[in-house]
Design a protein around this motif. Structure first.
Motif, PDB file in Angstrom:
ATOM      1  N   LEU A  20       0.809  -1.210   0.000  1.00 32.56           N
ATOM      2  CA  LEU A  20       0.000   0.000   0.000  1.00 32.56           C
ATOM      3  C   LEU A  20       0.847   1.267   0.000  1.00 32.56           C
ATOM      4  CD1 LEU A  20      -2.772  -0.977   2.546  1.00 32.56           C
ATOM      5  CD2 LEU A  20      -2.876  -0.989   0.048  1.00 32.56           C
ATOM      6  N   MET A  21       2.139   1.100   0.092  1.00 36.51           N
ATOM      7  CA  MET A  21       2.970   2.278   0.256  1.00 36.51           C
ATOM      8  C   MET A  21       3.734   2.633  -1.011  1.00 36.51           C
ATOM      9  SD  MET A  21       4.459   2.048   4.066  1.00 36.51           S
ATOM     10  CE  MET A  21       5.142   0.432   3.941  1.00 36.51           C
ATOM     11  N   GLU A  22       3.705   3.903  -1.294  1.00 37.60           N
ATOM     12  CA  GLU A  22       4.536   4.377  -2.392  1.00 37.60           C
ATOM     13  C   GLU A  22       5.891   4.713  -1.792  1.00 37.60           C
ATOM     14  OE1 GLU A  22       4.624   7.858  -5.752  1.00 37.60           O
ATOM     15  OE2 GLU A  22       3.234   8.001  -4.083  1.00 37.60           O
ATOM     16  N   ARG A  23       6.901   4.036  -2.237  1.00 40.12           N
ATOM     17  CA  ARG A  23       8.198   4.197  -1.572  1.00 40.12           C
ATOM     18  C   ARG A  23       9.095   5.219  -2.239  1.00 40.12           C
ATOM     19  NH1 ARG A  23       9.099   1.235   2.299  1.00 40.12           N
ATOM     20  NH2 ARG A  23       7.415  -0.166   2.810  1.00 40.12           N
ATOM     21  N   ASP A  24       8.832   5.536  -3.473  1.00 39.89           N
ATOM     22  CA  ASP A  24       9.634   6.531  -4.184  1.00 39.89           C
ATOM     23  C   ASP A  24       8.812   7.808  -4.289  1.00 39.89           C
ATOM     24  OD1 ASP A  24      12.059   5.089  -4.847  1.00 39.89           O
ATOM     25  OD2 ASP A  24      10.715   3.801  -6.015  1.00 39.89           O
ATOM     26  N   LEU A  25       9.219   8.761  -3.514  1.00 40.07           N
ATOM     27  CA  LEU A  25       8.425   9.981  -3.394  1.00 40.07           C
ATOM     28  C   LEU A  25       9.137  11.152  -4.043  1.00 40.07           C
ATOM     29  CD1 LEU A  25       7.891   9.319   0.373  1.00 40.07           C
ATOM     30  CD2 LEU A  25       5.995   9.422  -1.246  1.00 40.07           C
ATOM     31  N   ASP A  26       8.396  12.213  -4.249  1.00 36.26           N
ATOM     32  CA  ASP A  26       9.061  13.448  -4.669  1.00 36.26           C
ATOM     33  C   ASP A  26       9.769  14.091  -3.474  1.00 36.26           C
ATOM     34  OD1 ASP A  26       8.138  13.240  -7.309  1.00 36.26           O
ATOM     35  OD2 ASP A  26       6.216  14.138  -6.761  1.00 36.26           O
ATOM     36  N   GLU A 162      11.701   0.544   7.760  1.00 39.89           N
ATOM     37  CA  GLU A 162      11.259   0.771   6.379  1.00 39.89           C
ATOM     38  C   GLU A 162      12.213   1.734   5.674  1.00 39.89           C
ATOM     39  OE1 GLU A 162       8.881  -0.983   5.368  1.00 39.89           O
ATOM     40  OE2 GLU A 162       7.562  -1.427   7.050  1.00 39.89           O
ATOM     41  N   SER A 163      12.251   1.618   4.369  1.00 39.60           N
ATOM     42  CA  SER A 163      13.173   2.425   3.581  1.00 39.60           C
ATOM     43  C   SER A 163      12.401   3.163   2.484  1.00 39.60           C
ATOM     44  CB  SER A 163      14.214   1.484   2.968  1.00 39.60           C
ATOM     45  OG  SER A 163      15.023   2.166   2.076  1.00 39.60           O
ATOM     46  N   TRP A 164      12.754   4.413   2.275  1.00 37.16           N
ATOM     47  CA  TRP A 164      12.041   5.261   1.322  1.00 37.16           C
ATOM     48  C   TRP A 164      13.070   6.018   0.483  1.00 37.16           C
ATOM     49  CZ3 TRP A 164       6.634   5.417   2.029  1.00 37.16           C
ATOM     50  CH2 TRP A 164       6.194   4.808   3.206  1.00 37.16           C
ATOM     51  N   THR A 165      12.692   6.432  -0.701  1.00 38.77           N
ATOM     52  CA  THR A 165      13.557   7.337  -1.447  1.00 38.77           C
ATOM     53  C   THR A 165      12.726   8.531  -1.904  1.00 38.77           C
ATOM     54  OG1 THR A 165      13.178   6.197  -3.553  1.00 38.77           O
ATOM     55  CG2 THR A 165      15.140   5.554  -2.306  1.00 38.77           C
ATOM     56  N   ALA A 166      13.436   9.634  -2.110  1.00 39.53           N
ATOM     57  CA  ALA A 166      12.769  10.854  -2.570  1.00 39.53           C
ATOM     58  C   ALA A 166      13.785  11.740  -3.262  1.00 39.53           C
ATOM     59  CB  ALA A 166      12.157  11.599  -1.387  1.00 39.53           C
TER      60      ALA A 166
END
Ligand code: NA7
Length: 567
Positions: A20-26, A162-166
């Motif tokens: 459900l998660m968008e991991r690549d964000l602006d 958790e890991s995210w990119t932006a």
């Protein structure tokens, strides 16, 4: 023990459905106080994907954490509020001249709901590290956008693993959010209730019948002492440095005053933005230079500002923080007031500061000095007789032992840089922010720092921040960043980064301005002097209007002092 609230509670591990998660964000925003919320709002308005991570289990930042008795803003409520939405400022009704912490927290929650920000804010989540992925470090990243391996993006990992990119990492971590717990031997062994003002239990604390000690007489101590004194059986105030405090004269906010301000709210805010600290238009102008007035005129001016109450006292004359003689006279006036309120002359003398008035942030109080006339309040000078240790039941100084049921730490914050350094932040080539700022923060405009592309600090060191109305300073920064991102989008730029030359010149400028004033003359948190080992550097930029002019000029010149890279 539940009461040992000075240690931040561990954050629960929250499991989320990865699908459900968008991991690549602006944009990733760190923090959901005034700055984080408005940043999220602006990013949503511009159609960017954005997520804010917030350590607390509610929005509000400072106003979420600082729930100690008497916590109240020292900028008046009609001014300490967002101006970006006319509907909001017309709809919200403040109830007091100075808003209390619960009221400000209600306001911030209202803003989160009104602008539908909650879906973009992840609570109970601490950012552990934020690393810029250049071509080297991105090999291990797993990022998916921009470069084939995620290069040119930020990778952010949170304490739930958790890991995210932006593309952009924006720090909205606050200037006063990293709490200081003093390193006193035996503190951990104290068996009574131990509280830090900035990590106050949400359910409150019942001090009835208790022997309470409090360490610290900055704003948090000064606001809470009169209330704890009324509740506790006995209160011992351990004071290292007395602070100047001006009575707030807080009152319910008359509806006519509120309506009058709302008739021209934007106009009033615009006038405030022309003032050095971006608030206080209703105080009237400062009375020129101190010694251009006669002795009688000066006395009347001090009296009138004292009757008005609050931080306006500091701008009674324009040279209060420029001319030591001028400052001495105003400081002497406050010391005389302290002696007029406090019945015991020895206690009054101990409560009378000898540093420059205003070089530490003055406090705004309700019944602070009066509290020392109570038979159940004792003032102990720990600069003369220092705290040596804490036992299970007492605080021990060199000469005495104080049996206590509860101990309150009102010991302040690692201001302006503490919250940033609590996160492992790395820029280009693995450069850590801690290393880069080892001799003090180096920023361009308090907004960016070289080696850290697409990384912004809202109200960072080198910007007016704590020397201005924080909400106004936040809005100016968020708007500048949002406009800058728009500029990049239209120009096809993928990264922005402050140049080393621009930031060097800016740091020099911030220090030159500070050195023209009396601000650097005492051990304030503006200088980092309250944190052992912290480099002594004056961090905020003095003067809101020239700062805004500079920011606007930089933008008008195509973001002079920043370099861009294109896709
Ligand atoms: P402050 O203003 O930094 O005050 C902290 C107080 O705690 C100050 O009086 C310190 O004395 C005292 N302190 C800190 N460590 C110790 C130890 N080890 N022993 C004795 N006394 C100690 O923090 P606040 O939370 O009150 O306010 C911060 C800002 O929030 C305020 O300026 C407003 O802008 C809102 P010191 O002066 O260092 O001798």
């Amino acid at each position: 023990m539940a009461e040992r609230s000075h240690r931040p509670a561990p954050h629960p591990v929250v499991r989320r459905d990865p699908d459900l998660m968008e991991r690549d964000l602006d944009v990733i925003v760190v923090g959901a106080g005034f700055a984080g919320l408005y940043m999220v709002h602006r990013m949503r308005q511009s159609g960017r994907s954005v997520r804010a991570f917030e350590a607390g289990n509610g929005v509000g930042g400072t106003w979420f954490w600082n729930r100690y008795p008497g916590a109240r803003c020292d900028v008046e409520s009609m001014e300490y509020s967002y101006g970006f939405s006319e509907e909001l400022e017309q709809a919200w009704e403040w109830t007091e001249r100075y808003a209390s912490q619960p009221e400000i927290l209600r306001y911030i929650n209202h803003v989160a709901d009104r602008f539908e920000l909650r879906d973009h804010i992840q609570l109970d989540t601490k950012v552990v590290f934020a690393h810029y992925l250049d071509s080297e470090s991105s090999r291990e990243s797993g990022g998916t956008k921009r470069g084939s391996n995620g290069s040119g993006r930020w990778r952010v990992v949170t304490d739930d693993g958790e890991s995210w990119t932006a593309a952009f990492c924006i720090m909205a971590t606050g200037c006063l959010s990293s709490t200081i717990t003093p390193d006193i031997p035996g503190l951990d062994s104290f068996a009574g209730g131990l509280y830090h003002t900035s990590r106050w239990p949400h359910e409150g604390v019942d001090f009835a019948g208790k022997r309470v000690g409090i360490i610290g007489t900055g704003s948090s101590g000064v606001q809470s002492i009169p209330i704890i004194a009324r509740e506790a059986a006995h209160l011992t105030v351990f004071q290292r440095t007395p602070n100047f405090s001006i009575p707030a004269h807080n009152v319910p906010l008359a509806s006519e005053i509120q309506a009058e301000i709302k008739r021209d709210y934007q106009g009033i805010r615009a006038q405030n933005r022309e003032r050095a600290a971006a608030f206080g238009i209703h105080w009237g102008p400062a009375g020129g230079l101190t010694f251009d007035s006669t002795g009688d005129e000066r006395r009347e001016a001090y009296e009138s500002r004292w009757r008005m109450g609050g931080l306006g006292f500091i701008s009674v004359f324009a040279d209060l923080l420029l001319d030591k003689r001028a400052n001495d006279e105003a400081a002497e006036f406050v010391r005389a007031k302290i002696h007029g309120i406090v019945e015991d002359p020895e206690v009054a003398a101990l409560l009378s500061p000898d540093h420059v008035l205003g070089c530490k942030r003055p406090c705004t109080d309700t019944g602070y000095y009066e509290a020392f006339n109570r038979p159940n309040v004792e003032l102990v000078d720990v600069s003369r007789d220092p705290v040596e240790r804490i036992t299970a039941t007492s605080l021990v100084t060199g000469e005495r032992e104080f049996e206590l049921d509860c101990l309150v730490l009102a010991t302040g914050f690692d201001a302006m840089t503490g919250a940033l350094h609590a996160i492992d932040i790395r820029g280009r080539d693995g450069l850590t922010l801690v290393d880069k700022w080892s001799a003090g923060p180096i920023t361009y405009l308090g907004l960016g720092t070289s080696g850290f592309p697409n990384f912004f600090t809202i109200t960072g060191p080198g910007s007016p921040s704590v020397l201005a109305n924080m909400v106004t300073a936040i809005e100016q920064h968020v708007d500048w960043i949002a406009d800058c991102l728009e500029f990049m989008r239209t120009q096809g730029h993928s990264t922005i980064e402050a140049t080393a030359t621009a930031e060097k010149d800016w740091v020099e400028h911030v220090n030159t301005v500070a050195d023209m004033t009396l601000y650097p003359t005492c051990n304030s948190w503006y200088l980092g002097a309250n944190v052992p080992g912290k480099p002594r550097v004056f961090m905020p930029h003095i003067g809101f209007p020239p700062y805004v002019e500079k920011c606007e000029d930089v933008a008008a010149k195509g973001y002079e002092g920043f370099s861009f890279q294109d896709r």
